[in-house]
Design a protein around this motif. Structure first.
Motif, PDB file in Angstrom:
ATOM      1  N   LEU A  15       0.840  -1.209   0.000  1.00  0.00           N
ATOM      2  CA  LEU A  15       0.000   0.000   0.000  1.00  0.00           C
ATOM      3  C   LEU A  15       0.874   1.257   0.000  1.00  0.00           C
ATOM      4  CD1 LEU A  15      -2.879  -1.052   2.429  1.00  0.00           C
ATOM      5  CD2 LEU A  15      -3.019  -0.710  -0.046  1.00  0.00           C
ATOM      6  N   LEU A  16       2.117   1.097   0.429  1.00  0.00           N
ATOM      7  CA  LEU A  16       3.107   2.176   0.354  1.00  0.00           C
ATOM      8  C   LEU A  16       4.389   1.570  -0.235  1.00  0.00           C
ATOM      9  CD1 LEU A  16       2.518   3.851   3.850  1.00  0.00           C
ATOM     10  CD2 LEU A  16       1.958   4.848   1.621  1.00  0.00           C
ATOM     11  N   PRO A  17       5.200   2.382  -0.935  1.00  0.00           N
ATOM     12  CA  PRO A  17       6.418   1.837  -1.553  1.00  0.00           C
ATOM     13  C   PRO A  17       7.592   1.774  -0.569  1.00  0.00           C
ATOM     14  CG  PRO A  17       6.191   4.155  -2.094  1.00  0.00           C
ATOM     15  CD  PRO A  17       4.983   3.797  -1.245  1.00  0.00           C
ATOM     16  N   GLY A  18       8.547   0.882  -0.851  1.00  0.00           N
ATOM     17  CA  GLY A  18       9.773   0.816  -0.065  1.00  0.00           C
ATOM     18  C   GLY A  18       9.774  -0.343   0.916  1.00  0.00           C
ATOM     19  N   ALA A  19      10.777  -0.340   1.783  1.00  0.00           N
ATOM     20  CA  ALA A  19      10.929  -1.404   2.782  1.00  0.00           C
ATOM     21  C   ALA A  19      11.726  -0.854   3.956  1.00  0.00           C
ATOM     22  CB  ALA A  19      11.656  -2.600   2.173  1.00  0.00           C
ATOM     23  N   MET A  20      11.685  -1.574   5.073  1.00  0.00           N
ATOM     24  CA  MET A  20      12.435  -1.156   6.250  1.00  0.00           C
ATOM     25  C   MET A  20      13.654  -2.037   6.464  1.00  0.00           C
ATOM     26  SD  MET A  20      11.299   1.477   7.742  1.00  0.00           S
ATOM     27  CE  MET A  20       9.812   2.469   7.537  1.00  0.00           C
ATOM     28  N   LEU A  21      14.764  -1.387   6.819  1.00  0.00           N
ATOM     29  CA  LEU A  21      15.986  -2.096   7.177  1.00  0.00           C
ATOM     30  C   LEU A  21      16.248  -1.885   8.661  1.00  0.00           C
ATOM     31  CD1 LEU A  21      18.204  -0.828   4.237  1.00  0.00           C
ATOM     32  CD2 LEU A  21      17.169  -3.090   4.441  1.00  0.00           C
ATOM     33  N   ARG A  22      17.141  -2.699   9.186  1.00  0.00           N
ATOM     34  CA  ARG A  22      17.619  -2.543  10.549  1.00  0.00           C
ATOM     35  C   ARG A  22      18.190  -1.115  10.713  1.00  0.00           C
ATOM     36  NH1 ARG A  22      19.606  -6.538  14.239  1.00  0.00           N
ATOM     37  NH2 ARG A  22      18.323  -8.003  13.092  1.00  0.00           N
ATOM     38  N   VAL A  71      16.380 -22.519   0.556  1.00  0.00           N
ATOM     39  CA  VAL A  71      16.188 -21.161   0.031  1.00  0.00           C
ATOM     40  C   VAL A  71      17.194 -20.228   0.706  1.00  0.00           C
ATOM     41  CG1 VAL A  71      14.567 -19.249  -0.255  1.00  0.00           C
ATOM     42  CG2 VAL A  71      13.722 -21.608  -0.290  1.00  0.00           C
ATOM     43  N   TYR A  72      17.901 -19.454  -0.101  1.00  0.00           N
ATOM     44  CA  TYR A  72      18.881 -18.494   0.405  1.00  0.00           C
ATOM     45  C   TYR A  72      18.373 -17.087   0.095  1.00  0.00           C
ATOM     46  CZ  TYR A  72      21.844 -22.659   0.181  1.00  0.00           C
ATOM     47  OH  TYR A  72      22.353 -23.920   0.328  1.00  0.00           O
ATOM     48  N   ILE A  73      18.265 -16.262   1.123  1.00  0.00           N
ATOM     49  CA  ILE A  73      17.794 -14.889   0.925  1.00  0.00           C
ATOM     50  C   ILE A  73      18.910 -13.934   1.321  1.00  0.00           C
ATOM     51  CG2 ILE A  73      16.107 -13.169   1.689  1.00  0.00           C
ATOM     52  CD1 ILE A  73      14.217 -15.643   2.047  1.00  0.00           C
ATOM     53  N   THR A  74      19.245 -13.039   0.414  1.00  0.00           N
ATOM     54  CA  THR A  74      20.345 -12.101   0.678  1.00  0.00           C
ATOM     55  C   THR A  74      19.889 -10.681   0.386  1.00  0.00           C
ATOM     56  OG1 THR A  74      21.077 -12.534  -1.578  1.00  0.00           O
ATOM     57  CG2 THR A  74      22.211 -13.729   0.169  1.00  0.00           C
ATOM     58  N   LEU A  75      20.490  -9.735   1.078  1.00  0.00           N
ATOM     59  CA  LEU A  75      20.191  -8.332   0.791  1.00  0.00           C
ATOM     60  C   LEU A  75      20.777  -7.983  -0.573  1.00  0.00           C
ATOM     61  CD1 LEU A  75      20.887  -6.418   4.126  1.00  0.00           C
ATOM     62  CD2 LEU A  75      18.704  -6.588   2.950  1.00  0.00           C
ATOM     63  N   LYS A  76      20.075  -7.161  -1.325  1.00  0.00           N
ATOM     64  CA  LYS A  76      20.596  -6.715  -2.619  1.00  0.00           C
ATOM     65  C   LYS A  76      21.907  -5.952  -2.425  1.00  0.00           C
ATOM     66  CE  LYS A  76      16.316  -6.454  -5.210  1.00  0.00           C
ATOM     67  NZ  LYS A  76      15.282  -5.601  -5.814  1.00  0.00           N
ATOM     68  N   GLU A  77      22.739  -6.011  -3.458  1.00  0.00           N
ATOM     69  CA  GLU A  77      24.048  -5.332  -3.424  1.00  0.00           C
ATOM     70  C   GLU A  77      23.912  -3.865  -3.034  1.00  0.00           C
ATOM     71  OE1 GLU A  77      27.308  -6.187  -4.442  1.00  0.00           O
ATOM     72  OE2 GLU A  77      26.790  -8.326  -4.388  1.00  0.00           O
ATOM     73  N   ALA A 111       6.891 -18.570  -6.340  1.00  0.00           N
ATOM     74  CA  ALA A 111       5.740 -17.824  -5.812  1.00  0.00           C
ATOM     75  C   ALA A 111       5.863 -17.650  -4.300  1.00  0.00           C
ATOM     76  CB  ALA A 111       4.443 -18.543  -6.176  1.00  0.00           C
ATOM     77  N   ILE A 112       6.255 -18.718  -3.615  1.00  0.00           N
ATOM     78  CA  ILE A 112       6.411 -18.644  -2.152  1.00  0.00           C
ATOM     79  C   ILE A 112       7.487 -17.609  -1.789  1.00  0.00           C
ATOM     80  CG2 ILE A 112       7.295 -19.926  -0.134  1.00  0.00           C
ATOM     81  CD1 ILE A 112       5.925 -22.452  -1.357  1.00  0.00           C
ATOM     82  N   CYS A 113       8.579 -17.642  -2.524  1.00  0.00           N
ATOM     83  CA  CYS A 113       9.674 -16.703  -2.235  1.00  0.00           C
ATOM     84  C   CYS A 113       9.241 -15.266  -2.476  1.00  0.00           C
ATOM     85  CB  CYS A 113      10.895 -17.021  -3.100  1.00  0.00           C
ATOM     86  SG  CYS A 113      11.741 -18.520  -2.564  1.00  0.00           S
ATOM     87  N   GLU A 114       8.569 -15.039  -3.609  1.00  0.00           N
ATOM     88  CA  GLU A 114       8.234 -13.654  -3.962  1.00  0.00           C
ATOM     89  C   GLU A 114       7.090 -13.103  -3.134  1.00  0.00           C
ATOM     90  OE1 GLU A 114       8.110 -13.311  -8.265  1.00  0.00           O
ATOM     91  OE2 GLU A 114      10.074 -14.309  -8.318  1.00  0.00           O
ATOM     92  N   LYS A 115       6.148 -13.973  -2.761  1.00  0.00           N
ATOM     93  CA  LYS A 115       5.014 -13.486  -1.961  1.00  0.00           C
ATOM     94  C   LYS A 115       5.401 -13.312  -0.499  1.00  0.00           C
ATOM     95  CE  LYS A 115       1.182 -15.612  -4.464  1.00  0.00           C
ATOM     96  NZ  LYS A 115       0.333 -16.813  -4.417  1.00  0.00           N
ATOM     97  N   LEU A 116       6.204 -14.249   0.014  1.00  0.00           N
ATOM     98  CA  LEU A 116       6.383 -14.281   1.462  1.00  0.00           C
ATOM     99  C   LEU A 116       7.843 -14.250   1.931  1.00  0.00           C
ATOM    100  CD1 LEU A 116       5.041 -14.601   4.270  1.00  0.00           C
ATOM    101  CD2 LEU A 116       5.146 -17.074   3.936  1.00  0.00           C
ATOM    102  N   ASN A 171      11.514 -10.119   0.525  1.00  0.00           N
ATOM    103  CA  ASN A 171      10.934  -8.824   0.144  1.00  0.00           C
ATOM    104  C   ASN A 171      11.804  -8.323  -0.994  1.00  0.00           C
ATOM    105  OD1 ASN A 171      10.359  -6.130  -0.201  1.00  0.00           O
ATOM    106  ND2 ASN A 171       9.906  -5.790   1.963  1.00  0.00           N
ATOM    107  N   THR A 172      11.272  -8.404  -2.207  1.00  0.00           N
ATOM    108  CA  THR A 172      12.107  -8.163  -3.391  1.00  0.00           C
ATOM    109  C   THR A 172      12.483  -6.690  -3.572  1.00  0.00           C
ATOM    110  OG1 THR A 172      10.125  -8.146  -4.749  1.00  0.00           O
ATOM    111  CG2 THR A 172      11.333 -10.231  -4.612  1.00  0.00           C
ATOM    112  N   VAL A 173      11.954  -5.821  -2.701  1.00  0.00           N
ATOM    113  CA  VAL A 173      12.410  -4.425  -2.714  1.00  0.00           C
ATOM    114  C   VAL A 173      13.867  -4.356  -2.235  1.00  0.00           C
ATOM    115  CG1 VAL A 173      12.043  -2.110  -1.728  1.00  0.00           C
ATOM    116  CG2 VAL A 173      10.079  -3.535  -2.307  1.00  0.00           C
ATOM    117  N   ILE A 174      14.191  -5.208  -1.260  1.00  0.00           N
ATOM    118  CA  ILE A 174      15.530  -5.140  -0.655  1.00  0.00           C
ATOM    119  C   ILE A 174      16.311  -6.444  -0.749  1.00  0.00           C
ATOM    120  CG2 ILE A 174      15.211  -3.258   1.012  1.00  0.00           C
ATOM    121  CD1 ILE A 174      14.389  -5.363   3.098  1.00  0.00           C
ATOM    122  N   GLU A 175      15.624  -7.536  -1.120  1.00  0.00           N
ATOM    123  CA  GLU A 175      16.283  -8.847  -1.049  1.00  0.00           C
ATOM    124  C   GLU A 175      16.243  -9.598  -2.379  1.00  0.00           C
ATOM    125  OE1 GLU A 175      15.316 -10.007   3.618  1.00  0.00           O
ATOM    126  OE2 GLU A 175      13.757 -10.267   2.118  1.00  0.00           O
TER     127      GLU A 175
END
Lengths: 228, 83
Positions: A97-104, B6-12, B59-64, B67-71
């Motif tokens: 509903l809002l853009p972006g994400a939260m980090l530590r 499943v391995y989840i990492t922060l984007k560069e 689908a599981i990775c992308e939905k839950l 968080n593809t904004v940061i990961e």
């Protein structure tokens, strides 16, 4: 104005929010449990802070799929005011509903203290009773309030005047000092600081009350337009 | 039954304050050669179906899970897991 405060397992600011609306704003307010599926009859929706589902996986990631969320998304689409504070903001981000994400937080510490915010936009339904550029003191209490978005989104937020509150002394590393942002339509506000904890002088600040009063003013004005 | 890792990492592009603190601790221990530390998540799933398993995991990775904004995420499907 009738307000819903959504309660998730792990919410811990739901009572503060309820108190702010009932005693500060003197309006009708109900708790709505996350397993409910309807928000019919409510004029405004509050998503309070806390640690919904223990913040497992990511803050807000599991709450975002709870039963009540389709009703929250529908209320957003219907133009109802929706305020997400702290974990509520994180849930709104996870729900898209809002853009972006939260980090530590940049310093890794959980920060719990009053901070100064600058009101960047006082033309929203949540901020109309503030002056533009005014400094207000509102407490923060979070470990993951370091707002992140890509450069393109940040440019868009700035160009569209959607950053409503900025930190005066950035406590957490948040991009562009962002403390609160609003959606394109202007009816969904997410913010990390807790206005519900600053509604009377006894709490250390009453600066948060005007946010709720702004929502009420908007509701009264739109209600008057509809009935006249 | 398939076991999926499943391995989840922060984007560069995303700063990792936790990784930086851990890198600092490694330097403090004398391992100056450690240049960067990035902290992510490792999740194991057991899936009781092989049908469209890649689509399901994505689908599981992308939905839950991510968080593809940061990961970013990647996964491996383990073959020959004993029943």
């Amino acid at each position: 104005m009738k307000t819903a405060v959504i309660a998730f397992p792990g919410s811990n600011c739901d009572s503060d929010m309820y108190y702010a609306i009932r005693d500060g704003l003197e309006q009708e307010v109900d708790y709505v449990w996350h397993q409910e599926t309807s928000l019919d009859g409510y004029d405004a929706i509050m998503i309070p802070g806390g640690f919904s589902y223990g913040d497992y996986l990511r803050s807000g990631a599991i709450a975002r799929f709870s039963n009540i969320m389709p009703a929250v998304i529908a209320a957003a689409a219907a133009g109802k005011p929706i305020l997400g504070v702290c974990n509520g903001f994180q849930i709104l981000l996870e729900a898209g509903l809002l853009p972006g994400a939260m980090l530590r937080n940049k310093g890794l510490k959980f920060i719990c203290r009053h901070v100064d915010l600058e009101v960047m936009n006082n033309t929203t339904l949540f901020s109309s009773l503030y002056d533009k550029g005014e400094t207000i003191s509102i407490p923060v209490a979070h470990g993951e309030g370091n707002y992140y978005c890509d450069a393109e989104t940040l440019t868009k937020l700035e160009a569209e005047n959607r950053i409503v509150f900025k930190y005066k002394n950035n406590p957490n590393g948040s991009a562009a000092d962002i403390a609160g942002i609003i959606n394109e339509r202007g009816n969904v506000l997410g913010m990390m600081p807790h206005p519900e904890r600053a509604t009377e002088a006894l709490l250390g600040s009453a600066h948060g009350l005007r946010l709720f009063q702004s929502i009420l003013k908007h509701w009264r004005e739109s209600h008057a337009t509809l009935t006249s | 039954m398939k076991k999926v890792k499943v391995y989840i990492t922060l984007k560069e592009s995303v700063l990792d304050p936790q990784g930086q603190a851990v890198a600092g601790a490694m330097h403090h221990l004398g391992y100056q050669e450690v240049k960067d530390v990035r902290i992510g998540k490792f999740i194991e799933l057991e899936i009781d179906s092989e049908e469209e398993i890649d689509d399901k995991i994505r689908a599981i990775c992308e939905k839950l899970l991510a968080n593809t904004v940061i990961e970013n995420y990647r996964y491996e499907i383990e073959e020959g897991v004993p029943q």
